[in-house]
Design an enzyme around this catalytic site. Sequence first.
Site, PDB file in Angstrom:
ATOM      1  N   TYR A 147      -3.419   7.995  -6.473  1.00  0.00           N
ATOM      2  CA  TYR A 147      -2.226   7.173  -6.213  1.00  0.00           C
ATOM      3  C   TYR A 147      -2.542   6.088  -5.174  1.00  0.00           C
ATOM      4  O   TYR A 147      -2.228   4.912  -5.367  1.00  0.00           O
ATOM      5  CB  TYR A 147      -1.122   8.101  -5.720  1.00  0.00           C
ATOM      6  CG  TYR A 147       0.143   7.456  -5.228  1.00  0.00           C
ATOM      7  CD1 TYR A 147       1.216   7.252  -6.089  1.00  0.00           C
ATOM      8  CD2 TYR A 147       0.289   7.076  -3.893  1.00  0.00           C
ATOM      9  CE1 TYR A 147       2.400   6.687  -5.635  1.00  0.00           C
ATOM     10  CE2 TYR A 147       1.464   6.515  -3.426  1.00  0.00           C
ATOM     11  CZ  TYR A 147       2.505   6.318  -4.303  1.00  0.00           C
ATOM     12  OH  TYR A 147       3.675   5.756  -3.846  1.00  0.00           O
ATOM     13  N   ASP A 177      12.297   6.629  -1.899  1.00  0.00           N
ATOM     14  CA  ASP A 177      11.370   5.964  -0.969  1.00  0.00           C
ATOM     15  C   ASP A 177      12.102   4.842  -0.243  1.00  0.00           C
ATOM     16  O   ASP A 177      12.175   3.737  -0.766  1.00  0.00           O
ATOM     17  CB  ASP A 177      10.165   5.426  -1.733  1.00  0.00           C
ATOM     18  CG  ASP A 177       9.113   4.813  -0.809  1.00  0.00           C
ATOM     19  OD1 ASP A 177       9.308   4.806   0.418  1.00  0.00           O
ATOM     20  OD2 ASP A 177       8.103   4.327  -1.338  1.00  0.00           O
TER      21      ASP A 177
END
Lengths: 124, 124
Positions: free
Chosen positions: B14, B38
């Site tokens: 990632y 997020d």
Amino acid sequence: MPDHVHMKNVLRRYVELFNAGDPAAVADLYADDAVIEDPVGKPPVTGRAAIEEFYTAAMSSGVRLALVGEPRASYADRAAMAFTARLPGLLIEGIEVMTFDEDGRVARMEAFWGPDDFGHPTGE
Amino acid sequence: MPDHVHMKNVLRRYVELFNAGDPAAVADLYADDAVIEDPVGKPPVTGRAAIEEFYTAAMSSGVRLALVGEPRASYADRAAMAFTARLPGLLIEGIEVMTFDEDGRVARMEAFWGPDDFGHPTGE
């Protein structure tokens, strides 16, 4: 909802009280019906009395915690910290996430460390 | 259940794919119906298309991620990592927790950083 400053202070205080060897004071950071998953995926520890026993056992091993960077908050009721847990000859690298209740106590603690998050530091 | 080695590899991948500026490849790490929070407490981003858009926007800001220590796994379907997100003049210190599905894709990502987890590094 507890604010981010409170949550981060509780995480710092947790590390201080743990290293001071005070299981009752650490347990006092938790709600009466709190749940600990340490590590995530193992059977949880539930309720104030069991939590104090859990920390009494952990502290008796002589483990010492150290924050890795500062605790991180969020825009909700959760905060997280990265830490090391060190015993002579053994280092665990973990991350803990704590969820707070309306009174600012920890309702849930989840500790992330897995089967290979152990190290054997050289020179110990 | 995905094993700890797989989960930690996905977290490392990632960061690599994010820094390579490949939003489609990052989105491919997620399940089709995955949810991103997020930071935690802000409205979630849901589904593959919205997730790719989210990363396209994030990458266009020029932000670069760096792991703080190694990712940490668990004995369940979740893993976590501490990281910094750096832009010229701005440093965000965060922690992300990812929950995996049976196929080893990320079903949920939660990023912990709050109102004061920003810094302005000197010399930038």
